[in-house]
Enzyme design. Sequence first.
Site, PDB file in Angstrom:
ATOM      1  N   HIS A   1      -7.779   0.881  -8.796  1.00 19.26           N
ATOM      2  CA  HIS A   1      -7.426   1.917  -7.827  1.00 19.26           C
ATOM      3  C   HIS A   1      -6.104   2.599  -8.183  1.00 19.26           C
ATOM      4  O   HIS A   1      -5.991   3.833  -8.127  1.00 19.26           O
ATOM      5  CB  HIS A   1      -7.347   1.281  -6.439  1.00 19.26           C
TER       6      HIS A   1
ATOM      7  N   ASP B   1       0.828  -1.209   0.000  1.00 17.01           N
ATOM      8  CA  ASP B   1       0.000   0.000   0.000  1.00 17.01           C
ATOM      9  C   ASP B   1       0.856   1.250   0.000  1.00 17.01           C
ATOM     10  O   ASP B   1       1.369   1.666   1.035  1.00 17.01           O
ATOM     11  CB  ASP B   1      -0.895  -0.023   1.244  1.00 17.01           C
TER      12      ASP B   1
END
Length: 429
Positions: A337, A243
């Site tokens: 994303h 992430d």
Amino acid sequence: MVDQSIPEARTPGTAPGETDAASAGEGISRRRMLGTAGATGLVLGTAGAAGGYAAAPSEAATPLTSLGTDRAMFHGKHQPGITDALQARGHVVAFDLAAGAGRKEAAALLRRWSETTRRLMAGEPSGHDDTDVARDAGPSSLTITFGFGHSFFARTGLEKQRPASLDPLPEFSSDRLDKKRSNGDLWVQIGANDSLVAFHALRAIQKDTGSAARVRWQMNGFNRSPGATAHPMTARNLMGQIDGTRNPKPAESDFDQRIFVPEKGEPTWMANGSYAVVRRIRMLLDDWEKLSGKAQEDVIGRRKSDGAALSGGTETTAMNLEKTDAEGNLVVPINAHARITRPDQNGGAAMLRRPFSFHDGIDTDGVPDAGLLFICWQADPLRGFVPVQRKLDRGDALSQFIRHESSGLFAVPGGAAKGEYVGQKLLEG
């Protein structure tokens, strides 16, 4: 949750624009401490050392590893806790000023908080009535960061000093915000590589508040422990994804321009400061974990194993947005994303992400209350967070697996020089 990486670690014990020398009353510097330990990396019982509370003449300070002796600097151009490497444990807490408290009380509170922070970050007791919770832990990379919310300025009669960049964030269709856990007059971010050190700091800050303010909300988070991997790696979140691969790096020429208010910026009291957007993002893990590994990768646009883009290469290889498979389909889906959050797909908008994961137990229906305490930094949220979130709001494949439950925006002034407290230029200007 934006496709940008964790801050890089700087040389332990130093901060931009500062030396290793401890200020008066802060004890022995970390470099001198490590020098006394030789190749073992242990600090061996020097009374008054910054690596632990000052020992009485008949006592020996507890030996510490490098994890315990690592120290961030309180004084500097910027506040700590922005460009420092992610810590293993974090707390974020917002306060509202008490009824009748104004500018004078706020100034006294920030003065107390700053002195306590200076002491704790040096590995010293907090001051009066220290609880000894972190007595033998050392600084452990503790950072404490302070910010002001939109409502703070009306409460203190400083409306004319409120930055335009602190205007409330727009509403997003994916928001399910709990107002009781959003915003606040004052915001404090605490991070450390030892849980007791982080808790001790949280308790000391709360005790220092006295009758000047009350807690509005408080949240706890965590990250992978430093040193758990052989070399630094981009963090994973609770979905198992790497992430934050595209975070701006301090070495980049435009880093300061993107993240910090310039020296001659407006208002003047925000020079070298930044703006923090704080969002509690609940991950709907039961739904997410029903997806196959391939489906999860398509939602994000990156491989789960190493964070590389689905178009190929390594984690840092530039994503090829036009690459197609044998059937002519985009390899990185149009609603992935990582595709949507790219700065070059958002007019260059960028922010420095510095989040913590959270897990606050299991709901009565057996669903984990877990996700990401999203914290991002930028010179102007209207050019950083807002355009990216608006685009995510319109078609991010990840949106059906997350829920934004609380939100806050805070003006975080520049660092305090020696002899100053955080926010002094605002409160005494």
